[in-house]
Enzyme design. Structure first.
Site, PDB file in Angstrom:
ATOM      1  N   GLU A  36       3.457 -19.331 -29.908  1.00  0.00           N
ATOM      2  CA  GLU A  36       3.063 -18.871 -28.575  1.00  0.00           C
ATOM      3  C   GLU A  36       3.778 -19.775 -27.584  1.00  0.00           C
ATOM      4  O   GLU A  36       3.461 -20.956 -27.454  1.00  0.00           O
ATOM      5  CB  GLU A  36       1.546 -18.959 -28.419  1.00  0.00           C
ATOM      6  CG  GLU A  36       1.007 -18.312 -27.174  1.00  0.00           C
ATOM      7  CD  GLU A  36      -0.512 -18.408 -27.102  1.00  0.00           C
ATOM      8  OE1 GLU A  36      -0.991 -18.855 -26.039  1.00  0.00           O
ATOM      9  OE2 GLU A  36      -1.195 -18.061 -28.072  1.00  0.00           O
ATOM     10  N   ASP A  87      -5.578 -22.595 -17.616  1.00  0.00           N
ATOM     11  CA  ASP A  87      -5.286 -23.805 -18.368  1.00  0.00           C
ATOM     12  C   ASP A  87      -5.969 -25.024 -17.788  1.00  0.00           C
ATOM     13  O   ASP A  87      -6.066 -25.199 -16.571  1.00  0.00           O
ATOM     14  CB  ASP A  87      -3.771 -24.039 -18.414  1.00  0.00           C
ATOM     15  CG  ASP A  87      -3.071 -23.000 -19.265  1.00  0.00           C
ATOM     16  OD1 ASP A  87      -3.562 -22.741 -20.376  1.00  0.00           O
ATOM     17  OD2 ASP A  87      -2.061 -22.436 -18.816  1.00  0.00           O
TER      18      ASP A  87
END
Length: 265
Positions: free
Chosen positions: A42, A53
């Site tokens: 990924e 995030d």
């Protein structure tokens, strides 16, 4: 790739790193070694406002940008992994994708060899233009689905998605080191009732024990921040690569199971 892992009675391992982190040379070195032990790489498209995030990936993305990351580096990274045994998914936020041009981005990512794109911030209600561009060139689109999603909206997301569905293991942003959400098994069962797509679980998986726990219910176990923390704790390029791959091997070791998750459910 996911079908092959399933036939082997194990969950697939997906490992995440931002492209160009900590710099392009070291990023390629580590990505190639991770591709030897991962089913899916990924690959993050660094962005200055990564809303999903936590601090670990935020810092890593910021360092990649400071080191001179450009989209051409992302494309070069994907191309360099073409001969590896792992599939490549790009994790991208929508604003830089939109600025680059949806048709152009889809075409160039597909030509480079990406299997698909994970878009955590793209609402299904606004996804038509991207979906058309991606489908035209054969790219999968992976949506991140929150447990709070209504049944009607979930059905719409599952109908548009391809490749897999991404379920968060914890509430909040990436990088959690606490326990996995207690309602995760029930949420995965809900996703399986809504779609035949493989279910990937990430966000908050930080240890081999947690990876093994997820492997009992999911098709794909996704780990990112723990790998970056391991890189950051090592000294020197070779030590960074060795420590990161050692963790990936430990994560993968616990993913074999006696029965596939759908049968167990």
């Amino acid at each position: 790739m996911l079908a092959r892992a399933r036939a082997d009675n194990r969950a697939a391992l997906a490992t995440y790193l931002p492209a160009g982190y900590p710099n392009q040379t070291q990023s390629l070195r580590i990505l190639h070694r991770l591709a030897e032990v991962s089913d899916v790489i990924e690959l993050g498209w660094p962005y200055s406002e990564p809303t999903l995030d936590g601090p670990v990936i935020q810092r890593a993305g910021a360092q990649a940008l400071a080191a001179g990351f450009r989209v051409r580096h992302l494309l070069a990274s994907i191309r360099s992994l073409a001969a590896s045994p792992a599939s490549v998914l790009v994790m991208a936020y929508f604003p830089p994708l939109f600025k680059y041009g949806l048709d152009r981005a889809a075409r160039e990512l597909a030509q480079a060899g990406a299997a698909g794109v994970i878009l955590p911030d793209l609402p299904i209600e606004e996804a038509d233009a991207w979906l058309a561009a991606a489908q035209h060139v054969g790219l999968h689109t992976v949506f991140v689905v929150a447990p709070s999603t209504t049944d009607a909206r979930l059905a719409r997301i599952c109908a548009a998605a391809s490749g897999m569905i991404y379920a968060p293991a914890v509430a909040g942003v990436t990088g959690s080191t606490g326990p996995l959400h207690g309602a995760l098994p029930a949420f995965v069962q809900r996703l399986r009732a809504a779609t035949d797509l493989p279910v990937g679980v990430g966000i908050g998986i930080s240890t081999p024990a947690q990876a093994q726990e997820v492997s009992r219910i999911a098709d794909v176990t996704i780990v990112g921040s723990a790998l970056i923390r391991t890189m950051d704790a090592a000294h020197g390029p070779r030590q960074q690569a060795d420590a990161t791959v050692d963790l990936a091997r430990a994560l993968r070791a616990g993913l074999r199971r006696a029965d596939p998750p759908r049968a167990a459910a």
